[in-house]
Scaffold this active site. Structure first.
Site, PDB file in Angstrom:
ATOM      1  CE1 TYR A   1      -2.107   8.942   7.653  1.00 59.85           C
ATOM      2  CE2 TYR A   1      -3.594   6.905   7.204  1.00 59.85           C
ATOM      3  CZ  TYR A   1      -2.462   7.634   7.740  1.00 59.85           C
ATOM      4  OH  TYR A   1      -2.088   7.240   9.069  1.00 59.85           O
TER       5      TYR A   1
ATOM      6  NE  ARG B   1      -6.098  -2.761  15.036  1.00 61.72           N
ATOM      7  CZ  ARG B   1      -5.722  -2.039  13.885  1.00 61.72           C
ATOM      8  NH1 ARG B   1      -5.992  -2.632  12.730  1.00 61.72           N
ATOM      9  NH2 ARG B   1      -5.175  -0.808  13.975  1.00 61.72           N
TER      10      ARG B   1
ATOM     11  NE  ARG C   1      -8.151  -0.575   3.814  1.00 58.31           N
ATOM     12  CZ  ARG C   1      -7.845  -1.036   5.013  1.00 58.31           C
ATOM     13  NH1 ARG C   1      -6.832  -0.484   5.685  1.00 58.31           N
ATOM     14  NH2 ARG C   1      -8.764  -2.050   5.785  1.00 58.31           N
TER      15      ARG C   1
ATOM     16  CD  GLN D   1      -2.637   1.082   2.475  1.00 56.47           C
ATOM     17  OE1 GLN D   1      -2.143   1.607   3.522  1.00 56.47           O
ATOM     18  NE2 GLN D   1      -4.035   0.711   2.447  1.00 56.47           N
TER      19      GLN D   1
END
Length: 331
Positions: A172, A314, A220, A101
């Site tokens: 971002y 996670r 993404r 990424q």
């Protein structure tokens, strides 16, 4: 049947099952952003046995100005390719495919880390971590960032990865262009959703021209800000169609400006309403992430048609045997 083990083939990417390890920042790179022993050891442990079909490497900065944090992985220089190649080789030897990424932090960058001015689509403090007033990017600077994405994608390909993922989520830079909360521009990069994704389409075009037709490109997308005045699922449905037309091979869906959470929802697969809606308007595969902890939940979300691929973050971070148990034991 355990539909987690069903293969998926996009034409450019063959995956042996539907389990993805999505990108998670580790802060384990060397100070200069190069691959460290700690990074190699981490991905070695997570991918042992090849139970995860696709590992998406944590967000990596395309330029020093776009660096988000200390010890973040970098794709900003050709000198890093050798180390990145060790990482892709290790994951391949363990039996998984891997994609990198690439990212520019925009207003989530900090001058004390980058030594550079903080830039963004508009002079708007980032609502995710709001304390820096950024400078508004000029059109010329935007063109330069598009070129930096292009060069980073070339390095990813040279380093032996199976594809590249463009990051437009979690507050971002590209996500800042997408969200009306942070994009207040009056030029061709601001206003309606078509203008707000103009930079995305320019990045996709530049990356595609650089890596060629056969190299997978993922994106993404922070598909909803869950905040008044922010990006909406309606915006994302328009964007998803345009991204597919532009040549994106897989869409990876997550939260927008405020990160990888959905306020007030801790159910497993909490972005499923977004992925289900997006799947109806495009034909390329869609990745669903968000709080998935149990193999049964992953199986159900696939069976219900909420997504084509399931990202478990996670739970795998906490337990490196999660993938093996999910693939072997779920019937």
């Amino acid at each position: 049947m355990n539909n987690l083990i069903k293969p998926l083939e996009t034409g450019k990417l063959k995956l042996k099952n539907r389990l993805i390890m999505p990108p998670m920042a580790t802060a384990k790179a060397e100070k200069d952003g190069s691959v460290s022993k700690a990074i190699l050891d981490y991905y070695d442990e997570k991918t042992k046995g090849g139970y995860i079909s696709l590992v998406i490497i944590e967000h990596s900065y395309i330029s020093m100005q776009g660096k988000a944090s200390e010890n973040q992985l970098s794709v900003a220089q050709d000198s890093l390719i050798e180390g990145l190649n060790k990482l892709s080789n290790l994951i391949h030897e363990n039996g998984s495919k891997t994609i990198m990424q690439i990212n520019h932090a925009g207003s989530l960058a900090r001058t004390e880390i980058t030594g550079k001015a903080v830039v963004a689509p508009s002079v708007v403090v980032n609502p995710r971590e709001g304390d820096v007033i950024p400078e508004e990017l000029t059109v010329e600077q935007i063109k330069g960032i598009v070129e930096e994405f292009r060069n980073a994608a070339l390095r990813v390909k040279a380093a032996g990865f199976d594809g590249v993922e463009i990051h437009s989520a979690h507050g971002y830079l590209l996500n800042q262009f997408f969200s009306p909360l942070t994009n207040k521009r009056n030029d061709q990069y601001g206003g309606d959703v078509h203008n707000r994704i103009r930079i995305h389409l320019e990045v996709i075009k530049a990356v595609r021209e650089a890596v060629g037709e056969d190299f997978p490109i993922l994106l993404r997308l922070g598909a909803c800000d869950y905040k008044e005045g922010g990006s909406t699922i309606e915006d994302s449905l328009i964007a998803a169609v345009e991204f597919e037309k532009a040549g994106i091979d897989i869409l990876d869906i997550t939260g927008g400006l405020f990160g990888f959470i959905k306020p007030g929802d801790k159910s497993q697969g909490y972005f499923r309403e977004l992925t289900e809606a997006i799947k109806k308007v495009i034909s390329i595969p869609v990745i669903l992430t968000g709080g998935i902890k149990e193999p049964e939940a992953a199986k159900s979300l696939l069976a219900e048609g909420k997504a084509d691929l399931i990202g478990v973050a996670r739970a795998i971070l906490k337990d490196s045997t999660w993938a093996r148990e999910a693939i072997e034991n779920l019937s």
